[in-house]
Design a protein around this motif. Structure first.
Motif, PDB file in Angstrom:
ATOM      1  N   ILE A 130       0.858  -1.182   0.000  1.00 21.43           N
ATOM      2  CA  ILE A 130       0.000   0.000   0.000  1.00 21.43           C
ATOM      3  C   ILE A 130       0.893   1.229   0.000  1.00 21.43           C
ATOM      4  O   ILE A 130       1.902   1.270   0.694  1.00 21.43           O
ATOM      5  CB  ILE A 130      -0.909   0.039   1.244  1.00 21.43           C
ATOM      6  N   GLU A 131       0.526   2.209  -0.775  1.00 18.06           N
ATOM      7  CA  GLU A 131       1.228   3.491  -0.779  1.00 18.06           C
ATOM      8  C   GLU A 131       0.243   4.551  -0.263  1.00 18.06           C
ATOM      9  O   GLU A 131      -0.721   4.899  -0.936  1.00 18.06           O
ATOM     10  CB  GLU A 131       1.691   3.836  -2.202  1.00 18.06           C
ATOM     11  N   ALA A 132       0.480   5.015   0.970  1.00 16.72           N
ATOM     12  CA  ALA A 132      -0.376   6.048   1.563  1.00 16.72           C
ATOM     13  C   ALA A 132      -0.015   7.394   0.956  1.00 16.72           C
ATOM     14  O   ALA A 132       1.161   7.702   0.753  1.00 16.72           O
ATOM     15  CB  ALA A 132      -0.203   6.080   3.070  1.00 16.72           C
ATOM     16  N   VAL A 133      -1.042   8.191   0.656  1.00 18.30           N
ATOM     17  CA  VAL A 133      -0.834   9.468  -0.009  1.00 18.30           C
ATOM     18  C   VAL A 133      -1.632  10.552   0.720  1.00 18.30           C
ATOM     19  O   VAL A 133      -2.801  10.353   1.049  1.00 18.30           O
ATOM     20  CB  VAL A 133      -1.311   9.418  -1.478  1.00 18.30           C
ATOM     21  N   LYS A 134      -0.990  11.684   0.940  1.00 21.96           N
ATOM     22  CA  LYS A 134      -1.653  12.877   1.475  1.00 21.96           C
ATOM     23  C   LYS A 134      -1.755  13.859   0.307  1.00 21.96           C
ATOM     24  O   LYS A 134      -0.749  14.384  -0.155  1.00 21.96           O
ATOM     25  CB  LYS A 134      -0.837  13.475   2.633  1.00 21.96           C
ATOM     26  N   LEU A 135      -2.962  14.070  -0.181  1.00 24.96           N
ATOM     27  CA  LEU A 135      -3.162  14.954  -1.325  1.00 24.96           C
ATOM     28  C   LEU A 135      -3.125  16.413  -0.895  1.00 24.96           C
ATOM     29  O   LEU A 135      -3.682  16.765   0.145  1.00 24.96           O
ATOM     30  CB  LEU A 135      -4.500  14.646  -1.996  1.00 24.96           C
ATOM     31  N   PRO A 136      -2.490  17.280  -1.689  1.00 22.45           N
ATOM     32  CA  PRO A 136      -2.384  18.688  -1.310  1.00 22.45           C
ATOM     33  C   PRO A 136      -3.707  19.439  -1.362  1.00 22.45           C
ATOM     34  O   PRO A 136      -3.948  20.338  -0.552  1.00 22.45           O
ATOM     35  CB  PRO A 136      -1.383  19.266  -2.313  1.00 22.45           C
ATOM     36  N   VAL A 137      -4.591  19.083  -2.272  1.00 25.97           N
ATOM     37  CA  VAL A 137      -5.882  19.770  -2.412  1.00 25.97           C
ATOM     38  C   VAL A 137      -7.016  18.904  -1.875  1.00 25.97           C
ATOM     39  O   VAL A 137      -7.851  19.363  -1.108  1.00 25.97           O
ATOM     40  CB  VAL A 137      -6.146  20.150  -3.889  1.00 25.97           C
ATOM     41  N   GLY A 138      -7.052  17.667  -2.260  1.00 27.36           N
ATOM     42  CA  GLY A 138      -8.097  16.745  -1.838  1.00 27.36           C
ATOM     43  C   GLY A 138      -9.166  16.592  -2.896  1.00 27.36           C
ATOM     44  O   GLY A 138      -9.518  17.539  -3.600  1.00 27.36           O
ATOM     45  N   ILE A 139      -9.679  15.396  -3.003  1.00 24.62           N
ATOM     46  CA  ILE A 139     -10.714  15.089  -3.982  1.00 24.62           C
ATOM     47  C   ILE A 139     -12.070  15.301  -3.317  1.00 24.62           C
ATOM     48  O   ILE A 139     -12.364  14.694  -2.289  1.00 24.62           O
ATOM     49  CB  ILE A 139     -10.556  13.649  -4.500  1.00 24.62           C
ATOM     50  N   LYS A 140     -12.869  16.177  -3.916  1.00 25.83           N
ATOM     51  CA  LYS A 140     -14.161  16.532  -3.336  1.00 25.83           C
ATOM     52  C   LYS A 140     -15.211  15.502  -3.738  1.00 25.83           C
ATOM     53  O   LYS A 140     -15.463  15.283  -4.919  1.00 25.83           O
ATOM     54  CB  LYS A 140     -14.587  17.928  -3.789  1.00 25.83           C
ATOM     55  N   ILE A 141     -15.785  14.875  -2.711  1.00 26.72           N
ATOM     56  CA  ILE A 141     -16.824  13.874  -2.922  1.00 26.72           C
ATOM     57  C   ILE A 141     -17.952  14.173  -1.950  1.00 26.72           C
ATOM     58  O   ILE A 141     -17.727  14.230  -0.734  1.00 26.72           O
ATOM     59  CB  ILE A 141     -16.286  12.444  -2.686  1.00 26.72           C
ATOM     60  N   ASP A 142     -19.132  14.401  -2.483  1.00 25.73           N
ATOM     61  CA  ASP A 142     -20.308  14.718  -1.658  1.00 25.73           C
ATOM     62  C   ASP A 142     -20.034  15.855  -0.686  1.00 25.73           C
ATOM     63  O   ASP A 142     -20.390  15.791   0.492  1.00 25.73           O
ATOM     64  CB  ASP A 142     -20.797  13.478  -0.907  1.00 25.73           C
ATOM     65  N   GLY A 143     -19.372  16.901  -1.164  1.00 23.60           N
ATOM     66  CA  GLY A 143     -19.136  18.091  -0.356  1.00 23.60           C
ATOM     67  C   GLY A 143     -17.963  18.020   0.608  1.00 23.60           C
ATOM     68  O   GLY A 143     -17.674  18.986   1.299  1.00 23.60           O
TER      69      GLY A 143
END
Length: 104
Positions: free
Chosen positions: A9-22
């Motif tokens: 598994i490769e854990a990832v911290k996204l800089p912006v984030g994926i918006k799902i259901d607000g």
């Protein structure tokens, strides 16, 4: 040496984030996929869907949602998040190769 494979598994911290259901999801995990999973995802993809993005969506798991991204969720990710996911995909594939080599 044991034949038991360690889950990769490769854990990832996204800089912006994926918006799902607000809600913006910044913590995701990438998991390796099999060729069967890739083909299966391709069978349900639209003719205009890009195969690389189909695979990336199947690889990207959102722990807080308990599921992988859909194609449209992955496609709507910011460019910054896309770059981070691509770097994580390369790191994940390297881990997968190393594990295969170590158990050979």
């Amino acid at each position: 040496m044991s034949d038991k494979q360690v889950e990769i598994i490769e854990a990832v911290k996204l800089p912006v984030g994926i918006k799902i259901d607000g809600t913006r999801h910044t913590d995701v995990e990438l998991h390796p996929i099999t060729i069967g999973q890739s083909y299966e995802a391709s069978m349900t993809a639209r003719a205009t869907d890009l195969q690389a993005l189909v695979d990336l969506a199947v690889m990207t798991y959102v722990p807080k949602l308990g599921r992988h991204l859909t194609y449209d969720e992955a496609a709507n990710a910011s460019r910054q998040d896309g770059q981070r996911l691509e770097m994580a995909r390369l790191a994940l594939e390297k881990k997968e190769r190393e594990q295969a080599t170590a158990s050979a």
